[in-house]
Write a protein that holds these residues in place. Sequence first.
Motif, PDB file in Angstrom:
ATOM      1  N   ALA A  52      -6.732   3.783  -0.105  1.00  0.00           N
ATOM      2  CA  ALA A  52      -6.215   5.228  -0.454  1.00  0.00           C
ATOM      3  C   ALA A  52      -5.879   5.913   0.899  1.00  0.00           C
ATOM      4  O   ALA A  52      -4.842   6.669   0.930  1.00  0.00           O
ATOM      5  CB  ALA A  52      -7.594   5.983  -1.104  1.00  0.00           C
ATOM      6  N   SER A  53      -6.322   5.543   2.107  1.00  0.00           N
ATOM      7  CA  SER A  53      -6.045   6.350   3.249  1.00  0.00           C
ATOM      8  C   SER A  53      -4.649   5.735   3.687  1.00  0.00           C
ATOM      9  O   SER A  53      -3.766   6.874   4.035  1.00  0.00           O
ATOM     10  CB  SER A  53      -6.830   5.712   4.457  1.00  0.00           C
ATOM     11  OG  SER A  53      -8.322   6.133   4.146  1.00  0.00           O
ATOM     12  N   ALA A  56      -2.437   7.881   1.359  1.00  0.00           N
ATOM     13  CA  ALA A  56      -2.584   9.347   1.703  1.00  0.00           C
ATOM     14  C   ALA A  56      -1.543   9.619   2.813  1.00  0.00           C
ATOM     15  O   ALA A  56      -0.838  10.782   2.829  1.00  0.00           O
ATOM     16  CB  ALA A  56      -4.073   9.657   2.157  1.00  0.00           C
ATOM     17  N   ILE A  79      -6.587   5.847  -6.618  1.00  0.00           N
ATOM     18  CA  ILE A  79      -5.658   6.865  -7.144  1.00  0.00           C
ATOM     19  C   ILE A  79      -5.496   8.101  -5.863  1.00  0.00           C
ATOM     20  O   ILE A  79      -6.677   8.589  -5.417  1.00  0.00           O
ATOM     21  CB  ILE A  79      -6.416   7.623  -8.204  1.00  0.00           C
ATOM     22  CG1 ILE A  79      -6.607   6.456  -9.256  1.00  0.00           C
ATOM     23  CG2 ILE A  79      -5.327   8.799  -8.934  1.00  0.00           C
ATOM     24  CD1 ILE A  79      -7.345   7.130 -10.613  1.00  0.00           C
ATOM     25  N   VAL A  80      -4.350   8.292  -5.422  1.00  0.00           N
ATOM     26  CA  VAL A  80      -4.217   9.298  -4.419  1.00  0.00           C
ATOM     27  C   VAL A  80      -2.848  10.103  -5.059  1.00  0.00           C
ATOM     28  O   VAL A  80      -1.839   9.743  -5.502  1.00  0.00           O
ATOM     29  CB  VAL A  80      -3.799   8.641  -3.141  1.00  0.00           C
ATOM     30  CG1 VAL A  80      -3.483   9.632  -1.981  1.00  0.00           C
ATOM     31  CG2 VAL A  80      -4.745   7.776  -2.635  1.00  0.00           C
ATOM     32  N   SER A  81      -2.912  11.586  -4.947  1.00  0.00           N
ATOM     33  CA  SER A  81      -1.863  12.072  -5.078  1.00  0.00           C
ATOM     34  C   SER A  81      -1.257  13.364  -4.220  1.00  0.00           C
ATOM     35  O   SER A  81      -2.210  13.545  -3.226  1.00  0.00           O
ATOM     36  CB  SER A  81      -2.174  12.716  -6.681  1.00  0.00           C
ATOM     37  OG  SER A  81      -3.227  13.709  -6.561  1.00  0.00           O
ATOM     38  N   LEU A 130       1.893   9.542   1.485  1.00  0.00           N
ATOM     39  CA  LEU A 130       2.214  10.459   0.555  1.00  0.00           C
ATOM     40  C   LEU A 130       2.438  11.790   1.411  1.00  0.00           C
ATOM     41  O   LEU A 130       3.290  12.733   1.100  1.00  0.00           O
ATOM     42  CB  LEU A 130       1.395  10.569  -0.526  1.00  0.00           C
ATOM     43  CG  LEU A 130       1.403   9.656  -1.489  1.00  0.00           C
ATOM     44  CD1 LEU A 130       0.405   9.642  -2.602  1.00  0.00           C
ATOM     45  CD2 LEU A 130       2.871   9.436  -1.980  1.00  0.00           C
ATOM     46  N   TYR A 139     -11.302   3.163  -0.087  1.00  0.00           N
ATOM     47  CA  TYR A 139     -11.175   3.887   0.814  1.00  0.00           C
ATOM     48  C   TYR A 139      -9.972   3.644   1.862  1.00  0.00           C
ATOM     49  O   TYR A 139      -9.182   4.420   2.310  1.00  0.00           O
ATOM     50  CB  TYR A 139     -12.103   4.606   1.646  1.00  0.00           C
ATOM     51  CG  TYR A 139     -11.992   5.523   2.390  1.00  0.00           C
ATOM     52  CD1 TYR A 139     -12.103   6.807   1.743  1.00  0.00           C
ATOM     53  CD2 TYR A 139     -11.653   5.475   3.700  1.00  0.00           C
ATOM     54  CE1 TYR A 139     -11.697   8.248   2.505  1.00  0.00           C
ATOM     55  CE2 TYR A 139     -11.439   6.702   4.528  1.00  0.00           C
ATOM     56  CZ  TYR A 139     -11.564   7.966   3.965  1.00  0.00           C
ATOM     57  OH  TYR A 139     -11.335   9.052   4.600  1.00  0.00           O
TER      58      TYR A 139
END
Lengths: 158, 147
Positions: free
Chosen positions: A141-142, A145, A7-9, A148, A138
């Motif tokens: 997610a990176s 990130a 989950i990344v926002s 985004l 991770y």
Amino acid sequence: MTTQTVIVSIEVATEPGLAFEVFTSQIDTWWLRGPKHRFRAPWNGTLVFEPGPTGRLLEQYADGTTFVIGRVTQWTPGQRLVLNWRLPSFADAESTEVDVRFEPVDGGTRVSVEHRGWSALRADHPARHGQHGRDYEYMKASLWAENLGSLRQYIART
Amino acid sequence: MNQTITPYITVKGAAKAIEFYKKAFGAIESAARYTEPNGRVGHAEIEIGGARLMLSDEHPEIEVLSPQSLGGTPAMFHLSVPDAAATVARAAAEGATVQRAVQDQPYGERSGTIKDPFGHRWMIATHVEDVSKAELQKRVGDAYKIT
């Protein structure tokens, strides 16, 4: 069983309707380039988001071929976008799911990506690049990130 | 490559803390936030006055603990603002505790100290005058030797 979810926002400086529009129709502009982020060799494809509830996300190449990343399963402009997400190394039955939410916040929109289903991939799957558990989460997610972050900067500039 | 120092703080309730820093100090959330499926924030970044601050929720299993679990904090943030009294009042309205009320200091700042709702300490300051070493020595008398 965990579905191994990432989950990344991020907050972007525009209202949810426009954030949804930029996320989809301009994805080739803000999605980062090169082998780390693009889907298939020769790493210079163009990302195309076919809009609508039966839409698809695909990468098109100069030789006329395409790779379909996924099909839309929910298309609610300004609110939510869900699609399957497959990599070129996936077998036919293998898939993950990307769930993107657009929520109004002061000064713009929080764009939240929930990418789930990685636990369905076997331990030696090439998409894991030898990473497991928290390390793998991770790594995924990176990547989100970074993209985004690029979306945030693109919206701030335009 | 240039060196840069960026504080990375631990808070119990990172998502709420980000909202507090936005309301009290005008922070903006400037980069991607990583959230674990259980809701814990693994990493987030804000900017206050152009300065970066990283933060995460507590992760006790790797000894990442906040002031609330440690029983205090040895560090403090110095935040320079146009109107210290107004910023302290806003922070207090959002749940901060005033430890030292805003007052004029001998070194030319008007400042006060607060503890935010998550246990981190902030000195909120406004520069009000330039004070020479001689003038400062006169003001503090024998309490400090200004060199």
